[in-house]
Design a protein around this motif. Sequence first.
Motif, mmCIF file in Angstrom:
data_model
loop_
_atom_site.group_PDB
_atom_site.id
_atom_site.type_symbol
_atom_site.label_atom_id
_atom_site.label_comp_id
_atom_site.label_asym_id
_atom_site.label_seq_id
_atom_site.Cartn_x
_atom_site.Cartn_y
_atom_site.Cartn_z
ATOM 1 N N GLY A 37 17.639 -6.969 7.501
ATOM 2 C CA GLY A 37 17.418 -8.417 7.617
ATOM 3 C C GLY A 37 16.738 -9.038 6.410
ATOM 4 O O GLY A 37 16.514 -10.247 6.384
ATOM 5 N N THR A 38 16.397 -8.228 5.403
ATOM 6 C CA THR A 38 15.743 -8.774 4.215
ATOM 7 C C THR A 38 16.781 -9.209 3.187
ATOM 8 O O THR A 38 17.934 -8.795 3.217
ATOM 9 N N MET A 39 16.322 -10.069 2.260
ATOM 10 C CA MET A 39 17.177 -10.539 1.179
ATOM 11 C C MET A 39 16.344 -10.550 -0.089
ATOM 12 O O MET A 39 15.159 -10.889 -0.057
ATOM 13 N N ARG A 40 16.949 -10.109 -1.202
ATOM 14 C CA ARG A 40 16.232 -10.118 -2.481
ATOM 15 C C ARG A 40 17.029 -10.850 -3.533
ATOM 16 O O ARG A 40 18.251 -10.726 -3.588
ATOM 17 N N ILE A 41 16.310 -11.572 -4.385
ATOM 18 C CA ILE A 41 16.928 -12.165 -5.574
ATOM 19 C C ILE A 41 16.467 -11.327 -6.761
ATOM 20 O O ILE A 41 15.259 -11.186 -7.003
ATOM 21 N N TRP A 42 17.423 -10.737 -7.459
ATOM 22 C CA TRP A 42 17.120 -9.817 -8.563
ATOM 23 C C TRP A 42 17.327 -10.479 -9.914
ATOM 24 O O TRP A 42 18.285 -11.232 -10.095
ATOM 25 N N ASP A 43 16.444 -10.159 -10.858
ATOM 26 C CA ASP A 43 16.652 -10.506 -12.253
ATOM 27 C C ASP A 43 17.438 -9.346 -12.862
ATOM 28 O O ASP A 43 16.933 -8.225 -12.956
ATOM 29 N N LEU A 44 18.685 -9.605 -13.258
ATOM 30 C CA LEU A 44 19.567 -8.512 -13.675
ATOM 31 C C LEU A 44 19.130 -7.875 -14.996
ATOM 32 O O LEU A 44 19.305 -6.678 -15.208
ATOM 33 N N LYS A 45 18.537 -8.682 -15.887
ATOM 34 C CA LYS A 45 18.127 -8.139 -17.181
ATOM 35 C C LYS A 45 16.863 -7.280 -17.042
ATOM 36 O O LYS A 45 16.796 -6.158 -17.526
ATOM 37 N N GLN A 46 15.866 -7.842 -16.360
ATOM 38 C CA GLN A 46 14.579 -7.136 -16.217
ATOM 39 C C GLN A 46 14.651 -6.012 -15.173
ATOM 40 O O GLN A 46 13.817 -5.120 -15.178
ATOM 41 N N GLY A 47 15.629 -6.148 -14.236
ATOM 42 C CA GLY A 47 15.704 -5.147 -13.165
ATOM 43 C C GLY A 47 14.611 -5.295 -12.125
ATOM 44 O O GLY A 47 14.280 -4.354 -11.409
ATOM 45 N N ILE A 48 14.008 -6.491 -12.040
ATOM 46 C CA ILE A 48 12.927 -6.706 -11.065
ATOM 47 C C ILE A 48 13.371 -7.690 -9.994
ATOM 48 O O ILE A 48 14.249 -8.523 -10.228
ATOM 49 N N GLY A 70 24.675 -16.022 -14.030
ATOM 50 C CA GLY A 70 24.970 -14.690 -14.546
ATOM 51 C C GLY A 70 23.736 -13.852 -14.820
ATOM 52 O O GLY A 70 23.841 -12.699 -15.241
ATOM 53 N N LYS A 71 22.551 -14.415 -14.556
ATOM 54 C CA LYS A 71 21.302 -13.700 -14.873
ATOM 55 C C LYS A 71 20.635 -13.126 -13.632
ATOM 56 O O LYS A 71 19.744 -12.286 -13.733
ATOM 57 N N ARG A 72 21.045 -13.635 -12.462
ATOM 58 C CA ARG A 72 20.414 -13.189 -11.214
ATOM 59 C C ARG A 72 21.479 -12.813 -10.202
ATOM 60 O O ARG A 72 22.613 -13.266 -10.286
ATOM 61 N N ALA A 73 21.071 -11.991 -9.253
ATOM 62 C CA ALA A 73 21.970 -11.658 -8.145
ATOM 63 C C ALA A 73 21.168 -11.723 -6.860
ATOM 64 O O ALA A 73 19.954 -11.475 -6.856
ATOM 65 N N VAL A 74 21.845 -12.073 -5.775
ATOM 66 C CA VAL A 74 21.199 -12.060 -4.465
ATOM 67 C C VAL A 74 21.840 -10.936 -3.659
ATOM 68 O O VAL A 74 23.061 -10.783 -3.653
ATOM 69 N N VAL A 75 21.003 -10.116 -3.032
ATOM 70 C CA VAL A 75 21.495 -8.980 -2.246
ATOM 71 C C VAL A 75 20.860 -9.022 -0.856
ATOM 72 O O VAL A 75 19.653 -9.256 -0.719
ATOM 73 N N GLY A 76 21.701 -8.827 0.172
ATOM 74 C CA GLY A 76 21.222 -8.801 1.546
ATOM 75 C C GLY A 76 21.282 -7.382 2.092
ATOM 76 O O GLY A 76 22.137 -6.591 1.687
ATOM 77 N N TYR A 77 20.370 -7.067 3.004
ATOM 78 C CA TYR A 77 20.226 -5.695 3.488
ATOM 79 C C TYR A 77 20.323 -5.614 5.019
ATOM 80 O O TYR A 77 20.175 -6.608 5.725
ATOM 81 N N GLU A 78 20.524 -4.392 5.480
ATOM 82 C CA GLU A 78 20.708 -4.165 6.915
ATOM 83 C C GLU A 78 19.442 -4.449 7.729
ATOM 84 O O GLU A 78 19.510 -4.739 8.914
ATOM 85 N N THR A 135 20.158 0.463 -11.965
ATOM 86 C CA THR A 135 20.125 0.390 -10.492
ATOM 87 C C THR A 135 18.943 -0.453 -10.034
ATOM 88 O O THR A 135 17.899 -0.486 -10.675
ATOM 89 N N PHE A 136 19.163 -1.140 -8.910
ATOM 90 C CA PHE A 136 18.148 -1.998 -8.312
ATOM 91 C C PHE A 136 17.841 -1.423 -6.933
ATOM 92 O O PHE A 136 18.714 -1.417 -6.070
ATOM 93 N N GLN A 137 16.613 -0.931 -6.788
ATOM 94 C CA GLN A 137 16.287 -0.209 -5.564
ATOM 95 C C GLN A 137 15.854 -1.139 -4.449
ATOM 96 O O GLN A 137 14.832 -1.820 -4.549
ATOM 97 N N GLY A 138 16.646 -1.169 -3.394
ATOM 98 C CA GLY A 138 16.306 -1.993 -2.242
ATOM 99 C C GLY A 138 15.561 -1.156 -1.211
ATOM 100 O O GLY A 138 15.133 -0.036 -1.506
ATOM 101 N N PRO A 139 15.388 -1.687 0.016
ATOM 102 C CA PRO A 139 14.791 -0.888 1.082
ATOM 103 C C PRO A 139 15.715 0.272 1.448
ATOM 104 O O PRO A 139 16.885 0.266 1.068
ATOM 105 N N ALA A 140 15.214 1.247 2.162
ATOM 106 C CA ALA A 140 16.020 2.444 2.461
ATOM 107 C C ALA A 140 16.997 2.182 3.611
ATOM 108 O O ALA A 140 16.941 2.817 4.658
ATOM 109 N N CYS A 141 17.873 1.194 3.399
ATOM 110 C CA CYS A 141 18.920 0.885 4.378
ATOM 111 C C CYS A 141 20.051 0.229 3.598
ATOM 112 O O CYS A 141 19.832 -0.229 2.478
#
Length: 283
Positions: free
Chosen positions: A86-97, A76-84, A59-65
């Motif tokens: 207004g923030t956006m994060r680019i995650w390293d899927l292997k490291q989980g950071i 295939g190594k990274r994912a981009v996730v958008g949140y309610e 699991t990749f913990q985002g802000p509480a929204c």
Amino acid sequence: GDMSGLIKVWRVESKEEVWSFEVGDLEWMEWHPQAHVLLAGTADGNSWMWKIPSGDCKTFQGPACPATCGRILPDGKRAVVGYEDGTMRIWDLKQGISLHVLKGRDGHQDPLTCVASNQDGSLIMTGSVDCHAKLVNSATGKVVCVFKMESTAPKAAAGEGEEAESNSVESLGFCNVMPLAAVGYLDGTLAIYDLSTQSLRHKCQHESGIVQLLWEESSAVVYTCSLDGAVRLWDARSGKMISEYRGHSAEILDFAVNKDASIVVTTSGDHQAKVFCVQRPDR
């Protein structure tokens, strides 16, 4: 996946269920482009990643929204996730950071609604209720440019209990064969932006809001579906409509195009899915 968060994976040939799992309220889910890996975002702000069918989970913990949208990048190594928020994060899927966090002025002022990447994953585009689409360099996490759309609807004075005209970015995507991006808005505008000059190239007006857009795999043709129940094909070079397909009595909620762009499958609020043959001999 259903609204309560129950996810099921099926083997298509045998029609058998091979895996299921229950999470919190589900916002979106997406298959990994190269592996039997599923990524999903939930209303508590987490993104989940499972190996299927073993069920190994991260699991990749985002802000509480809510994690409102997400996309695995082509590497295939990274994912981009958008949140309610207004923030956006680019995650390293292997490291989980999280490799990059865009917030404040770099993020959006309102919830993110959609996110896309270009073919090599070097550019990400995010869309939001704030009517902005941001182009982001995925390696540096820096905003390259912001496309702003002023609502074309006249701002009527909202009377008692009436909502003022609202607009937002509902869908976006990159063209594979030209440096173009398309952004679809709730007020019915399809905007074609030129990435090399970072300018608006065409505005294609729909009668009602755009729900979803998709580019053809190997041409500068963009498909839109809208709240009026029609699918339309647009030539992004000229900004002109190529054709229109009707058949639903309610809004189209989502649609898909097959690889050789001969078939479109739509799902609608009229409780029907329809198959449209869009093959055109002259293209």
